[in-house]
Write a protein that holds these residues in place. Structure first.
Motif, short mmCIF file in Angstrom:
data_model
loop_
_atom_site.label_atom_id
_atom_site.label_comp_id
_atom_site.label_asym_id
_atom_site.label_seq_id
_atom_site.Cartn_x
_atom_site.Cartn_y
_atom_site.Cartn_z
N ASP A 56 4.01 6.63 4.60
CA ASP A 56 2.52 6.33 4.54
C ASP A 56 2.91 4.56 4.50
O ASP A 56 3.79 4.07 3.83
N MET A 57 1.62 3.89 4.81
CA MET A 57 1.82 2.34 5.01
C MET A 57 0.44 1.78 4.86
O MET A 57 -0.51 2.25 5.05
N TYR A 58 0.22 0.77 3.93
CA TYR A 58 -0.89 0.06 3.70
C TYR A 58 -1.58 -0.67 4.87
O TYR A 58 -0.68 -1.21 5.88
N ALA A 59 -2.75 -0.48 5.15
CA ALA A 59 -3.18 -1.21 6.57
C ALA A 59 -2.80 -2.56 6.88
O ALA A 59 -2.75 -2.94 7.98
N ASP A 60 -2.85 -3.36 5.87
CA ASP A 60 -2.79 -4.82 5.87
C ASP A 60 -1.25 -4.93 6.49
O ASP A 60 -0.80 -5.75 7.20
N THR A 61 -0.53 -4.01 5.86
CA THR A 61 1.31 -4.18 6.15
C THR A 61 1.16 -3.59 7.53
O THR A 61 2.05 -4.13 8.23
N LYS A 102 -5.39 2.86 2.71
CA LYS A 102 -5.83 1.81 1.69
C LYS A 102 -6.07 2.30 0.27
O LYS A 102 -6.99 1.77 -0.53
N ALA A 103 -5.02 3.12 0.09
CA ALA A 103 -5.18 3.95 -1.25
C ALA A 103 -4.99 2.98 -2.58
O ALA A 103 -5.52 3.39 -3.65
N ASN A 104 -4.69 1.74 -2.58
CA ASN A 104 -4.30 0.76 -3.54
C ASN A 104 -5.76 0.24 -3.88
O ASN A 104 -5.97 -0.22 -4.90
N ALA A 105 -6.79 0.20 -2.91
CA ALA A 105 -7.99 -0.39 -3.01
C ALA A 105 -9.16 0.57 -2.96
O ALA A 105 -10.06 0.25 -3.55
N ILE A 106 -8.89 1.87 -2.24
CA ILE A 106 -10.01 2.67 -2.18
C ILE A 106 -9.22 4.29 -2.82
O ILE A 106 -8.81 4.92 -1.72
N PRO A 107 -8.88 4.36 -3.96
CA PRO A 107 -7.99 5.23 -4.22
C PRO A 107 -8.49 6.91 -4.07
O PRO A 107 -7.61 7.47 -3.56
N ASP A 108 -9.88 6.88 -4.27
CA ASP A 108 -10.32 8.29 -4.16
C ASP A 108 -10.33 8.75 -2.80
O ASP A 108 -9.70 9.82 -2.49
N VAL A 109 -10.46 7.88 -1.69
CA VAL A 109 -10.98 8.47 -0.52
C VAL A 109 -9.26 8.57 0.03
O VAL A 109 -8.93 9.54 0.78
N PHE A 110 -8.63 7.53 0.05
CA PHE A 110 -7.44 7.70 0.69
C PHE A 110 -6.16 8.45 -0.14
O PHE A 110 -5.16 8.77 0.15
#
Length: 362
Positions: free
Chosen positions: A215-220, A186-194
Motif C-alpha cells: 500500500d502507498m499514500y496517494a501523494d507518494t 490516504k489513511a494517514n489523513a482519512i483514517p476511518d475510510v481508508f
C-alpha cells in the motif's frame, strides 16, 4: 455463437468530440468483427446535450429502456463517447458499473511525446482499477452559513462490500498479470475510510498467495508514477484518487487521448469509453484523437466478446499505425498531423496487415 450469446453494443456518442471519436472507433469495431467473423448487434442512440436539447432528458426514456434490456446480459455493452455532464453519472449508478479498468501502456513509436525520459518508459504496463460508484462523488452534500461565512461539505463514504468487490477485482487482475498489487490511499489523513480499505485488503489478500501486495499514500504514489512507473502492475484505489491518478497515467503515455477504459458491472455488462473529455474547443475540426476510443474497443473485444486474439491484433495494429499516422496531440516535431478519420483508416489497414502476417506464420 447462438443468438442468445451474440453481444449487443449500444453506441452512445454523446457530445463534443464524442461523435467523431466514437464514429471512428465504430468503423474499427465493425471492421474487426467482419474480419474475425464475430456476430454482434449494434444500435446507436443520442444522449447527453444533443438529447437534452431535443427531449429535455440527458438519457431519454426509450434509450434508458434499451439499456435496461441490454444490461441484463453479460454480453451487453455500451460504447460511450463523451459528455460534459450527464448521463455518465446516471449510467454508472443505475447499472452498478463499479469496476473501472484503465490500462496505461505507452506506445513504442510515441516515446518522444512523453515528458518522461525514454528509459523511464521501458516496461511500463500499468492497470489502474478505480472504484466508480461510491466515494465523495456520491456522498451527502450540505451547505450553510455560519457567522456570516458560507460553508459547504460533501461526504466521503464507503461501505465494506463496495470496497471488498473492487479489491477482489484488482486481485484477480493482478493474478493474471505480473502478480503485484498496490493499494493507494490516504489513511494517514482519512483514517476511518481508508483504514477500512486496508482492513479489507488484508482479509482478501491471503486468497491470492501469488500476488505481492503493498500500500502507498496517494501523494507518494503520484510522485512514484512519474519517477518509476514501470515498477507498478495493478493499482487499486478509490473513486476520487483514481480520478487524479488516471490523469498522471495520461501524462506518462503522452496524451489523455490515448487512454481507454472499461467499466464492469457485477453481471458482466460493461461500458467502454475513452478517458479524455468532450474537448469542445476542437469538436468538429477533425483533430480529435480516436485512439483512446479504439483502445476501448480493444478492451471490449477482451471482456465482452471474449476474443483475446483479435484484441491482441488490434493492439498491434495501433502500434503500427502510429508509426506513420498521428493526430495533432501526438504528432510531435516533423510529423504532419492527420485527421480523426485518417487515423481510424490507418488502424484498419494496419489491422489487416497484422492479421495477414499472423495467418502466414501459422
Amino acid at each position: 455463437m447462438t443468438s442468445a450469446t451474440v453481444p449487443t453494443v449500444l453506441v452512445l456518442p454523446g457530445e463534443g468530440i464524442g461523435p467523431e471519436v466514437v464514429g471512428a472507433a465504430r468503423q474499427v469495431l465493425e471492421h474487426v468483427l467482419d474480419r474475425a467473423g464475430l456476430d454482434a448487434t449494434l444500435r446507436e442512440h443520442t444522449v447527453g446535450l444533443p438529447a437534452y436539447e431535443r427531449t429535455g432528458q440527458w438519457l431519454p426514456d426509450p434509450v434508458r429502456d434499451d439499456i435496461d434490456q441490454v444490461a441484463q446480459s453479460p454480453r451487453g455493452a455500451v460504447l460511450f463517447g463523451a459528455s460534459a455532464d450527464e448521463p455518465i453519472g446516471e449510467l454508472r449508478s443505475r447499472y452498478d458499473l463499479f469496476a473501472n479498468l484503465r490500462p496505461a501502456r505507452p506506445l513504442r513509436a510515441l516515446r518522444e511525446i512523453s515528458p518522461l525520459r525514454p528509459e523511464r518508459l521501458d516496461g511500463v504496463d500499468l492497470l489502474l482499477v478505480r472504484e466508480l460508484v461510491s466515494d465523495v462523488y456520491y456522498g451527502r452534500r450540505r451547505t450553510g452559513v455560519d457567522a456570516g461565512q458560507r460553508w459547504a461539505g460533501q461526504e466521503m463514504y464507503y461501505r465494506e462490500d463496495e470496497i471488498r468487490r473492487i479489491v477482489r477485482c484488482a486481485l484477480r487482475h493482478a493474478e493474471t498479470r505480473r502478480g503485484r498489487l498496490t493499494l493507494v490511499h490516504k489513511a494517514n489523513a482519512i483514517p476511518d475510510v481508508f483504514g477500512l480499505w486496508l482492513d479489507v485488503l488484508a482479509e482478501e489478500a491471503p486468497a491470492h498467495p501469488h500476488v505481492e501486495v503493498q500500500d502507498m499514500y496517494a501523494d507518494t504514489m503520484a510522485m512514484q508514477m512519474v519517477l518509476r512507473p514501470a515498477d507498478f502492475d495493478v493499482v487499486v484505489t478509490s473513486n476520487l484518487l483514481g480520478d487524479v491518478l488516471s490523469e498522471i497515467t495520461g501524462a506518462v503515455c503522452g496524451s489523455l487521448g490515448l487512454l481507454p477504459s472499461a467499466t464492469l458491472s457485477p453481471t458482466g455488462f460493461a461500458l467502454y469509453e475513452p478517458v479524455g473529455g468532450t474537448a469542445p474547443d476542437i469538436a468538429g475540426t477533425g483533430r480529435a484523437n480516436p485512439l483512446g476510443t479504439i483502445g476501448s474497443v480493444e478492451l471490449m473485444l477482451r471482456h465482452t466478446f471474449d476474443a483475446p486474439r483479435w484484441a491482441d491484433c488490434l493492439a498491434r495494429a495501433v502500434e503500427r499505425a502510429v508509426e506513420s499516422w498521428r493526430t495533432p496531440d501526438i504528432a510531435g516535431p516533423g510529423k504532419p498531423p492527420c485527421t480523426t478519420d485518417e487515423m481510424a483508416t490507418a488502424v484498419r489497414e494496419a489491422f489487416d496487415a497484422v492479421v495477414a502476417e499472423e495467418e502466414t506464420q501459422r
